[in-house]
Design an enzyme around this catalytic site. Structure first.
Site, short mmCIF file in Angstrom:
data_model
loop_
_atom_site.label_atom_id
_atom_site.label_comp_id
_atom_site.label_asym_id
_atom_site.label_seq_id
_atom_site.Cartn_x
_atom_site.Cartn_y
_atom_site.Cartn_z
N SER A 217 7.69 0.65 8.52
CA SER A 217 6.55 1.52 8.25
C SER A 217 6.91 2.94 8.68
CB SER A 217 5.32 1.03 9.02
OG SER A 217 4.26 1.93 8.88
N GLY A 219 4.83 5.64 8.39
CA GLY A 219 3.62 6.44 8.49
C GLY A 219 3.18 6.94 7.13
N ALA A 220 2.97 8.25 7.01
CA ALA A 220 2.48 8.84 5.76
C ALA A 220 3.48 8.70 4.62
CB ALA A 220 2.14 10.31 5.98
N GLY A 222 4.92 5.89 3.86
CA GLY A 222 4.80 4.55 3.30
C GLY A 222 5.77 3.56 3.92
N GLY A 248 -1.36 -0.60 9.77
CA GLY A 248 -0.16 -1.42 9.80
C GLY A 248 -0.46 -2.90 9.68
N ASP A 249 -1.59 -3.33 10.24
CA ASP A 249 -1.98 -4.74 10.14
C ASP A 249 -2.32 -5.10 8.69
OD1 ASP A 249 -1.73 -4.67 12.90
OD2 ASP A 249 -3.86 -4.22 13.18
#
Length: 309
Positions: A217, A219-220, A222, A248-249
């Site tokens: 992951s 963040g912004a 993707g 994230g979940d």
């Protein structure tokens, strides 16, 4: 049935304030309270997607009773939490309405005794008998061995149940050596694990250490994935403002649902990115905005990063 494991469950409390200022009193404009911890957030999203889910982990004390009472009304989710003598933790999220930023306060969780840990392992191995996949999520409460996730990964592999691991630090380092099917670290967790801040090189190192597939992951930016079938980059089509707690979940739920539905990797990643982004605009963790998800899942552009892992 998909099984989610949240060893350090929580009662998530979200406060919304007009603006958050240090050293000042604040009037709370809205309060929400719901069962939480990473695996429970994953379970709610999976259930909304139409999957039957069982949740396990630990629950104890008055907070644990409240958490389990609230699970009673959750469609598609079965409560298989194991009792402990200590009290389930609370997490406090303070959402600043003026900026959309969120401040998070996380309690440590109850002290788990050796006997309680043994009881959990017995319950977990029984649940694996009817599981199509398992997600191992989040931090470890005090008293649980640091190698707990490695033990649980090995048990899932022995039962021929695919397993996704989403944790950090030493539990991730030990867990990945047990060869989970998927690991989903964020960029900082991946760098801490491998010593590399270059995502592709770090993912290659994570696979060398035991992960079958690695989804990072960013963040912004993707998600990016490195698997035996290839590697892909999946950025969201637009950056959305809101509360990122639980995003994230939701990505984990997207990956795991895509796995059990036998979707190709690009479709799994598109679903995970769309769910993650749609969670940012939802009011609390474990929920996603359905209209945003339906729009974004068609717009996410998943591209080949390299031809093979």
């Amino acid at each position: 049935m998909i099984l989610t494991v949240t060893l350090n469950t929580a009662l998530d409390i979200t406060y919304k304030v007009d603006a958050l200022h240090p050293h000042a009193s604040h009037r709370v404009r809205a309060v929400t309270e719901r069962p939480g911890g990473k695996g429970l957030n994953v379970a709610r999203v999976l259930a909304t997607l139409g999957h039957e889910v069982a949740v396990t982990g630990f629950a104890g004390g008055a907070t644990g009773r409240t958490l389990q009472d609230q699970l009673l009304g959750a469609d598609g989710i079965s409560d298989a939490l194991v009792p402990v003598s200590g009290s389930t933790r609370r997490t406090i999220a303070v959402v600043d309405a003026s900026t959309g930023d969120t401040t998070q306060l996380n309690e440590p969780g109850p002290l788990v005794s050796p006997a309680e840990w043994t009881a959990f392992q017995e319950a977990y191995e029984h649940l694996l008998g009817s599981a199509s996949a398992v997600a191992l999520c989040g931090s470890l409460p005090p008293g649980v061995p640091v190698g707990a996730y490695a033990t649980l990964v090995r048990a899932a592999r022995a039962a021929s149940v695919p397993v996704l691991l989403d944790t950090s630090g030493e539990p991730l380092r030990r867990g990945i050596a047990a060869r989970p099917d998927i690991v989903k670290p964020n960029a900082d967790e991946l760098a801490e694990l491998t010593g590399s801040h270059e995502p592709l090189g770090a993912m290659k190192e994570a696979r060398r250490r035991g992960a079958h597939a690695v989804v990072a992951s960013l963040g912004a930016k993707g998600l990016c994935a490195l698997t035996p079938d290839g590697s892909w980059q999946a950025p969201p089509p637009a950056r959305l403002a809101g509360n990122p707690t639980g995003a994230g979940d939701s990505a984990v739920a997207g990956l795991l649902s895509g796995y059990v539905e036998h979707l190709p990797w690009p479709q799994r990643l598109a679903r995970a990115v769309a769910l993650s982004a749609a969670t940012v605009v939802a009011p609390v963790a474990g929920e996603f905005d359905a209209a945003t998800y339906e729009r974004l899942v068609r717009e996410v552009n998943v591209t080949d990063q390299i031809s093979a892992a």
